[in-house]
Design an enzyme around this catalytic site. Structure first.
Site, short mmCIF file in Angstrom:
data_model
loop_
_atom_site.label_atom_id
_atom_site.label_comp_id
_atom_site.label_asym_id
_atom_site.label_seq_id
_atom_site.Cartn_x
_atom_site.Cartn_y
_atom_site.Cartn_z
N THR A 167 -137.99 -42.48 -87.68
CA THR A 167 -139.42 -42.32 -87.55
C THR A 167 -139.37 -43.14 -88.97
O THR A 167 -140.53 -43.51 -89.15
CB THR A 167 -139.66 -40.92 -87.96
OG1 THR A 167 -139.72 -40.65 -86.78
CG2 THR A 167 -141.05 -40.75 -88.26
N SER A 214 -137.80 -33.77 -88.96
CA SER A 214 -137.88 -34.56 -87.39
C SER A 214 -138.97 -34.56 -86.19
O SER A 214 -139.61 -34.04 -86.47
CB SER A 214 -136.73 -33.35 -87.06
OG SER A 214 -136.65 -33.85 -85.84
#
Length: 702
Positions: A167, A214
């Site tokens: 990410t 996450s």
């Protein structure tokens, strides 16, 4: 086979802790010998050699230590890859390394000063070969190729296991495009593209056992460019939102960040009407036992999220409507449903549900009734039957997940409306794919199964473009070379998505009136163990309710409990009708639009009369359809050039010498490729073959 005279050379031998350790060869190997005399750090050893194939891999010359491109190594095998990455990470403080067209990125779990605008300026306009490995170099290569080739679209695929930094890599890639493709105005489209990040992180990211931030969904963003190379729009597609996290979190994990951000802001004047409390007091936020993430401020993060919504044109009053719905989900989790009746065969709500229904703008008594009752058809007649306490709890949780899923989809839709190209038709785009990393936990369920299936498909795409296409180029140029064998995971993919595969049997069981998780797993045993034994499927020795899949990255055991309910992803129609009639415009909008939903909408609605095509709305059906038809663009081969970034967990810094080298254990799965080892023959200059693709044929000796 005869080794060249390499006495004194370094070789690599397996080690149970360090994976591979270096040793010095004290004498040459001759054919037929059963041992090699090696010197390790702790003394000399006789290394057994049953056949020439057992010979240890040779080490690379010292001059190649820390090479920034793995393909430049004389010997490219597993220990060479691992050692070079380790040297660059620990000795050179470099987290990036090339492997041909792939950028390997090691997550340092630290903020590094290598992403400022001055670094972007340094990489802008430069060739990859002229610069040190960096994520900006990959982004620049994709951008320049798109500009030079006219309408040749690009995609950057970022993959790796959970917690490896995908990410963050995606965010830096988008930031690079925003700078190099920026416009002059202060609040421009590139600012809106960047503003989407904090919003998607707040509603789509959570703390897990391996990662404090996450992503619990897959994301593919197409950044559109005009004829001058400036950003003129963007579009986001999301996949596989982990809705089960809304109602359950494992130990040490958290729900989605937005819930904790709202709880942290409960004392703000505009938030008091939401009647929020500390996250410890909500069932949907306290199960993991982790309320805070070290180094983060949930209150400040909510302010950043609200500012991002404002940049994207979501007005404060609509933001508050969104927060009301999210707060209602938290209150819904605290609705206490207990069993009653002689045999606990019915459920009732023993505390007020009206805080939840007030925030949703619906009638409280109706919501309470239909959380504990269901309507079904018998012989053409509609009957109402009370549910058991457990069934009512499941209905409550299903409703909470469904509300959150609809709100997530609505938010993505609003972001896309704000990011849509305003200045004209997009000439070309660069896509950035950030999807779940491969996951294996102590207990693995439906979510991990879907995530790992998606990674199998992604790995297949990687194999195809990195190895198939490269070797086809060698064949076309008629080069003499040894074919590289790589792990073909088609068999595992067929096991999951093929006819009578795991998803096929799961959907079939979901259509059975009395289908169960146990019945489904027995069918798996019958089909893939007894009838036609599959090399990638196993049964645990001590369990009749679990199964094992041999994935490309690891062997994972899944518990079958909950697979059917999560695959159906249904909520009762009566509850949806109540929400459609809400006095809140946003709540009504969320559920009215389901009539026009696509075949891959967020869940399905179960009415009293079972829909004849209900099985087509299962989560498994949606995933197979998405990953089969879109990887990541429907006409990928014709219009999109792929660029790969493989992320790796970096856990070497801060470890003592007695601890295992976790990076090395993890990186072994990054390149599931068998590089055939054979000593290089001694070639004369006349025998060297220079590929035409290198464009250096003028160096050939006349």
């Amino acid at each position: 086979m005869l080794w060249p005279d390499v006495t004194g050379a370094n070789v690599w031998v397996p080690d149970p802790d360090a994976v591979w350790v270096s040793a010095q060869l004290l004498q040459d190997y001759r054919s037929g010998e059963k041992h090699l005399l090696l010197q390790l750090s702790n003394g000399n050893v006789h290394y057994p050699v049953g056949s020439p194939s057992d010979l240890p891999p040779l080490g690379n010359p010292d001059i190649l230590e820390g090479e920034n491109d793995l393909t430049a190594l004389s010997f490219l095998h597993e220990p060479a890859v691992l050692h070079n990455l380790r040297v660059r990470f620990l000795d050179y403080s470099s987290i990036y390394t090339y492997c041909g067209i792939v950028l390997v990125a090691i997550n340092p779990y630290d903020q590094l000063p290598i992403y400022g605008e001055e670094v972007i300026d340094a990489y802008s306009g430069q060739d990859m070969a002229d610069m040190e490995p960096h994520i900006f170099s990959v982004a620049e290569e994709a951008y320049r190729t798109m500009i030079r080739s006219g309408e040749k679209n690009q995609s950057i695929i970022i993959s790796g296991e959970s917690g490896s930094g995908k990410t963050v890599s995606a965010k830096f890639t988008m930031r690079y495009f925003a700078v190099v493709g920026g416009a002059a105005q202060q609040t421009s489209v590139e600012e809106r593209v960047l503003a989407s990040n904090p919003i998607m992180e707040s509603i789509g990211n959570a703390k897990t056992t391996r990662n404090d931030n996450s992503s619990r969904f897959g994301k593919y963003i197409e950044i559109g460019f005009g004829r001058k190379g400036d950003i003129i729009g963007a579009n986001m597609r999301t996949y596989l939102l982990e809705k089960s996290r809304v109602v359950f979190q494992a130990s040490t994990e958290r729900n989605y960040h937005i819930f904790y951000q709202l709880c942290a802001s409960r004392e703000l004047p505009e938030m008091r009407s939401l009647k929020l409390d500390a996250p410890e007091n909500f069932r949907y936020t306290n199960q993991g036992g982790e309320m805070q993430i070290p180094g983060t401020d949930d209150l400040s993060d909510l302010e950043r999220t609200r500012n991002a919504f404002t940049i994207l044109g979501v007005q404060p009053d609509q933001q508050m409507e969104l927060f009301r719905i999210l707060s209602a989900v938290l209150h819904l989790g605290n609705v206490n449903i207990q069993a009653s009746g002689r045999s606990s065969d019915r459920g009732y709500i023993d505390v007020m549900i009206y805080m939840n229904t007030f925030l949703l703008g619906v009638e409280g008594s109706q919501m309470a009734h239909w959380l504990c009752h269901r309507r079904f058809a018998v012989g053409g007649e509609m009957l109402v039957k009370p549910m058991t306490g457990q069934q009512a709890v499941e209905a409550r949780d299903a409703l909470a997940k469904h509300i959150y899923g609809q709100l997530f989809a609505w938010t993505v839709q609003r972001l896309n409306s704000a990011l849509r190209a305003q200045q004209g038709r997009t000439k070309s785009f660069v896509g950035v794919l950030d999807i779940y990393g491969f996951e294996t936990f102590e207990r693995n369920s439906f979510e991990q199964f879907c995530i790992n299936y998606a990674n199998e498909k992604l790995q297949q795409q990687f194999n195809r473009h990195v190895f198939h296409l490269e070797q086809e180029e060698y064949v076309r140029e008629e080069l003499a070379w040894s074919r590289i064998e790589f792990s073909d995971n088609q068999q595992c993919i067929d096991l999951i998505e093929g006819q009578l595969g795991m998803f096929d049997l799961l959907d079939e069981e979901c259509r059975m009136p009395k289908g169960s998780d146990e019945s489904w797993v027995r069918k798996l045993y019958d089909q893939h163990l007894n009838s036609k034994p599959h090399p990638h499927f196993r049964k645990p020795r001590m369990s009749n309710s679990a199964f094992i899949v041999l994935h490309f990255a690891d062997t994972v055991q899944y518990e079958c409990d909950g697979f059917l309910d999560k695959n159906r992803d249904t909520v009762f129609e009566e509850l949806i009708n109540i929400l459609k009639a809400s006095q809140s415009e946003l709540v009504a909008e969320l559920f009215q639009q389901q009539r026009n939903a696509s075949p891959v909408a967020n869940g399905s609605i179960r009415s009293g009369k079972r829909a004849t095509r209900e099985h087509k709305l299962t989560v498994g059906f949606q995933i197979v359809k998405i990953l089969t038809l879109y990887t990541p663009h429907s006409d990928l081969d014709e219009r999109v050039t792929l660029n790969f970034i493989r992320s790796v967990q970096g856990l070497l810094k801060g470890r003592s010498n007695s601890q295992p080298s976790q990076l090395l254990m993890d990186v072994r799965r990054v390149f599931p490729v068998i590089f055939l080892y054979s000593p290089p023959p001694v070639l004369s200059a006349e025998q060297l073959v220079i590929p035409d693709s290198l464009k250096i044929s003028f160096l050939r000796k006349a």
